[in-house]
Write an enzyme that holds these catalytic residues in place. Sequence first.
Site, PDB file in Angstrom:
ATOM      1  N   LYS A 192       0.879  -1.185   0.000  1.00  0.00           N
ATOM      2  CA  LYS A 192       0.000   0.000   0.000  1.00  0.00           C
ATOM      3  C   LYS A 192       0.908   1.224   0.000  1.00  0.00           C
ATOM      4  O   LYS A 192       1.424   1.634   1.041  1.00  0.00           O
ATOM      5  CB  LYS A 192      -0.888  -0.021   1.251  1.00  0.00           C
ATOM      6  CG  LYS A 192      -2.213   0.698   1.133  1.00  0.00           C
ATOM      7  CD  LYS A 192      -2.151   2.161   0.763  1.00  0.00           C
ATOM      8  CE  LYS A 192      -1.859   3.092   1.905  1.00  0.00           C
ATOM      9  NZ  LYS A 192      -1.704   4.509   1.494  1.00  0.00           N
ATOM     10  N   SER A 246       4.902   7.804   9.934  1.00  0.00           N
ATOM     11  CA  SER A 246       4.979   8.629  11.136  1.00  0.00           C
ATOM     12  C   SER A 246       4.813   7.790  12.402  1.00  0.00           C
ATOM     13  O   SER A 246       4.196   6.718  12.380  1.00  0.00           O
ATOM     14  CB  SER A 246       3.884   9.699  11.077  1.00  0.00           C
ATOM     15  OG  SER A 246       2.634   9.059  11.012  1.00  0.00           O
ATOM     16  N   THR A 247       5.326   8.321  13.494  1.00  0.00           N
ATOM     17  CA  THR A 247       5.193   7.628  14.779  1.00  0.00           C
ATOM     18  C   THR A 247       3.722   7.530  15.184  1.00  0.00           C
ATOM     19  O   THR A 247       3.290   6.499  15.716  1.00  0.00           O
ATOM     20  CB  THR A 247       6.038   8.367  15.843  1.00  0.00           C
ATOM     21  OG1 THR A 247       7.420   8.206  15.475  1.00  0.00           O
ATOM     22  CG2 THR A 247       5.834   7.805  17.231  1.00  0.00           C
ATOM     23  N   GLY A 250       2.233   4.756  13.221  1.00  0.00           N
ATOM     24  CA  GLY A 250       2.882   3.529  13.703  1.00  0.00           C
ATOM     25  C   GLY A 250       2.227   3.032  14.992  1.00  0.00           C
ATOM     26  O   GLY A 250       1.961   1.843  15.146  1.00  0.00           O
ATOM     27  N   GLU A 267       9.259   1.487  11.033  1.00  0.00           N
ATOM     28  CA  GLU A 267      10.320   2.471  10.762  1.00  0.00           C
ATOM     29  C   GLU A 267       9.651   3.831  10.853  1.00  0.00           C
ATOM     30  O   GLU A 267       8.913   4.222   9.947  1.00  0.00           O
ATOM     31  CB  GLU A 267      10.890   2.264   9.354  1.00  0.00           C
ATOM     32  CG  GLU A 267      11.646   0.977   9.172  1.00  0.00           C
ATOM     33  CD  GLU A 267      12.967   0.948   9.919  1.00  0.00           C
ATOM     34  OE1 GLU A 267      13.438   2.006  10.359  1.00  0.00           O
ATOM     35  OE2 GLU A 267      13.510  -0.155  10.078  1.00  0.00           O
ATOM     36  N   CYS A 301      13.528  10.835   6.993  1.00  0.00           N
ATOM     37  CA  CYS A 301      13.283  10.451   8.387  1.00  0.00           C
ATOM     38  C   CYS A 301      14.507  10.725   9.259  1.00  0.00           C
ATOM     39  O   CYS A 301      14.377  11.081  10.418  1.00  0.00           O
ATOM     40  CB  CYS A 301      12.884   8.988   8.462  1.00  0.00           C
ATOM     41  SG  CYS A 301      14.052   7.919   7.632  1.00  0.00           S
ATOM     42  N   GLU A 398       8.938  16.197  15.057  1.00  0.00           N
ATOM     43  CA  GLU A 398       9.434  16.033  13.688  1.00  0.00           C
ATOM     44  C   GLU A 398       8.650  16.977  12.768  1.00  0.00           C
ATOM     45  O   GLU A 398       7.421  16.960  12.748  1.00  0.00           O
ATOM     46  CB  GLU A 398       9.217  14.591  13.240  1.00  0.00           C
ATOM     47  CG  GLU A 398       9.746  14.358  11.849  1.00  0.00           C
ATOM     48  CD  GLU A 398       9.580  12.920  11.400  1.00  0.00           C
ATOM     49  OE1 GLU A 398       8.462  12.388  11.554  1.00  0.00           O
ATOM     50  OE2 GLU A 398      10.555  12.342  10.902  1.00  0.00           O
TER      51      GLU A 398
HETATM   52  P1  NAP Z   1       2.240   8.611   7.419  1.00  0.00           P
HETATM   53  O1  NAP Z   1       1.214   9.653   7.354  1.00  0.00           O
HETATM   54  O2  NAP Z   1       2.431   7.881   8.698  1.00  0.00           O
HETATM   55  O3  NAP Z   1       1.911   7.611   6.240  1.00  0.00           O
HETATM   56  C1  NAP Z   1       2.733   6.508   5.933  1.00  0.00           C
HETATM   57  C2  NAP Z   1       1.894   5.460   5.227  1.00  0.00           C
HETATM   58  O4  NAP Z   1       0.895   4.982   6.132  1.00  0.00           O
HETATM   59  C3  NAP Z   1       1.148   5.994   4.010  1.00  0.00           C
HETATM   60  O5  NAP Z   1       1.062   4.967   3.044  1.00  0.00           O
HETATM   61  C4  NAP Z   1      -0.213   6.291   4.607  1.00  0.00           C
HETATM   62  O6  NAP Z   1      -1.244   6.300   3.657  1.00  0.00           O
HETATM   63  C5  NAP Z   1      -0.384   5.130   5.554  1.00  0.00           C
HETATM   64  N1  NAP Z   1      -1.360   5.349   6.612  1.00  0.00           N
HETATM   65  C6  NAP Z   1      -1.859   6.521   7.066  1.00  0.00           C
HETATM   66  N2  NAP Z   1      -2.765   6.290   8.061  1.00  0.00           N
HETATM   67  C7  NAP Z   1      -2.833   4.944   8.209  1.00  0.00           C
HETATM   68  C8  NAP Z   1      -3.564   4.078   9.070  1.00  0.00           C
HETATM   69  N3  NAP Z   1      -4.417   4.549   9.981  1.00  0.00           N
HETATM   70  N4  NAP Z   1      -3.382   2.745   8.960  1.00  0.00           N
HETATM   71  C9  NAP Z   1      -2.503   2.238   8.068  1.00  0.00           C
HETATM   72  N5  NAP Z   1      -1.786   3.007   7.214  1.00  0.00           N
HETATM   73  C10 NAP Z   1      -1.935   4.342   7.292  1.00  0.00           C
HETATM   74  O7  NAP Z   1       3.683   9.155   7.030  1.00  0.00           O
HETATM   75  P2  NAP Z   1       4.038  10.076   5.805  1.00  0.00           P
HETATM   76  O8  NAP Z   1       3.562  11.438   6.153  1.00  0.00           O
HETATM   77  O9  NAP Z   1       3.627   9.440   4.532  1.00  0.00           O
HETATM   78  O10 NAP Z   1       5.624   9.999   5.831  1.00  0.00           O
HETATM   79  C11 NAP Z   1       6.363  10.776   6.669  1.00  0.00           C
HETATM   80  C12 NAP Z   1       6.732  10.030   7.934  1.00  0.00           C
HETATM   81  O11 NAP Z   1       7.413   8.826   7.607  1.00  0.00           O
HETATM   82  C13 NAP Z   1       7.688  10.811   8.791  1.00  0.00           C
HETATM   83  O12 NAP Z   1       7.300  10.702  10.130  1.00  0.00           O
HETATM   84  C14 NAP Z   1       9.015  10.109   8.577  1.00  0.00           C
HETATM   85  O13 NAP Z   1       9.944  10.252   9.604  1.00  0.00           O
HETATM   86  C15 NAP Z   1       8.589   8.711   8.400  1.00  0.00           C
HETATM   87  N6  NAP Z   1       9.621   7.951   7.685  1.00  0.00           N
HETATM   88  C16 NAP Z   1      10.376   7.064   8.395  1.00  0.00           C
HETATM   89  C17 NAP Z   1      11.391   6.355   7.776  1.00  0.00           C
HETATM   90  C18 NAP Z   1      12.229   5.360   8.542  1.00  0.00           C
HETATM   91  O14 NAP Z   1      12.853   4.509   7.922  1.00  0.00           O
HETATM   92  N7  NAP Z   1      12.269   5.413   9.876  1.00  0.00           N
HETATM   93  C19 NAP Z   1      11.633   6.537   6.416  1.00  0.00           C
HETATM   94  C20 NAP Z   1      10.842   7.442   5.711  1.00  0.00           C
HETATM   95  C21 NAP Z   1       9.831   8.144   6.362  1.00  0.00           C
HETATM   96  P3  NAP Z   1      -1.675   7.665   2.921  1.00  0.00           P
HETATM   97  O15 NAP Z   1      -0.458   8.427   2.646  1.00  0.00           O
HETATM   98  O16 NAP Z   1      -2.304   7.122   1.733  1.00  0.00           O
HETATM   99  O17 NAP Z   1      -2.610   8.328   3.839  1.00  0.00           O
END
Ligand code: NAP
Length: 494
Positions: A192, A246-247, A250, A267, A301, A398
Amino acid sequence: MPVIYKYSAATECSLKRPFQMLIGGAWVNAESGETLETRNPADGSVITTIPAGDKVDIDQAVVAARRAFENSPWAGMTPGIRAKLLWRVAELIEEHADVFAELETLDNGKPLKASRALDVPGAAAYFRYWSGWCTKVSGQTPQLDLPGEFMAMTLREPVGVVGLITPWNFPLLSAASKLGPALAAGCTAVLKPAEQTSLTALRLGELLMEAGLPAGVVNIVTGLGIKAGAALAEHQGVDKISFTGSTAVGKSLLVASQGNLKRLTLELGGKSPTIILPDADLDRAIAGAAHAIFRNAGQVCAAGSRLYVPRRQFDYVVNGIVSMSGDYKIGPGSDPETTLGPLVSERQRERVLGYVDDARQDGAQILTGGRAYGNAGYFVEPTIIGNVKPDMKVVQEEIFGPVLVVTPVDDLEELAALANNTIYGLSASIWTRDISSAYKLARRIRAGTITINSGNIGGPNIPFGGFKQSGWGRENGVQGIESFTELKTVITAL
Ligand code: NAP
């Protein structure tokens, strides 16, 4: 005059074809018929639409993945053949490098130079690396400490059907870094991708089919996280979720996955410190600190989003980074001169600017930047914020944009405590000529990756993951593949 970039004929052609989901080897629309618009962050224009998959589509994808797992067209293949297929995927990515780089830049906004130099070759490198692991997953033969004769062995078996949920900052790379080990371990998968940046994942699906992966081994469902993502995380037919994001999301997966106690690799976010010690090569450190926060417009990240410098060197270093921030050429990723692209969405731009406003109101000083840039697209100027206090939101949370907070340090003994003073623990970088001080400090910092005299770097064989609320588990390398396996013990009385 903005440079009008002419996309390759292959990319134009790719954009004219519909972007559909891959379920059970077939290309399909969402069962509901709903779609989502995907926009070019450089100007806000609609690029195309993608299916708005939901619970129904996830259900079909999980059924397809389960069937492919139980019938073993993938795990039952000899490891050498699976290795060849994954290697072929790497070759195909390279053959289509132009299309992937251009689609990634169009969809995510990042400079084309970066897509070409990092994201696309990186994705190929991941598949090549994981191809090698197909023939190397193995168990052990421990000695039993019991009377009598026994033979004990451990088997590493694929964990089963895995749900892979990826973010928007490195869309193709994230998909490759999760699919590679999942497939090498013999799992079947439902991917996804992030709703804002699904295009390269869908085109990657085409290459997986072209390489010869059996139907149902990889399924790709696009859609909103709260619908498709949540349905995948809750699904009783999924054995493991590997999530990058995001945390906050997560944490929600802990609840979503409890129904069948599925395995979780998380992650998550970071607020990583860059620490410059008094004896550092300051000019190198300045360049490193600027790159650590402004690369990918800060949407990394492991971005070095907090800077700690001894007070005596503080002005020199901060002035140096301010000056370097002025050298970034802000513009659409398609302009070859661009070194700082837009943020991924209007929502992300507003979120980032909201943090800057909060800091202003709390009495912090905007040393440079702090504003949206240009009349179209989702650009934010490289921003440096001083006069901050440790408990300010801008220091603790963050931001995921090109925003650096800078703090002078009077007592070097406090550095580890300052570095550790957030809920995160993803990475840190230390700049010094004294390697012994660097190691001592590295030991005291609670983070998954520490770099010395370098910004954050890594690769498919380098374990990556977080301490504290930056996540659970490690991706890449031996830990990465083991996380897609279950360990079975078999004991025989001889
Ligand atoms: P996000 O909002 O947490 O979304 C990540 C993924 O999860 C997207 O595919 C999102 O779908 C999906 N998602 C959202 N709500 C969900 C739910 N309730 N249940 C299951 N899946 C759900 O994060 P983002 O804004 O895309 O990315 C930025 C974050 O990723 C930052 O916090 C960054 O630090 C983190 N990150 C971490 C790493 C690492 O390796 N530690 C690497 C890269 C990024 P939609 O986008 O379709 O809503």
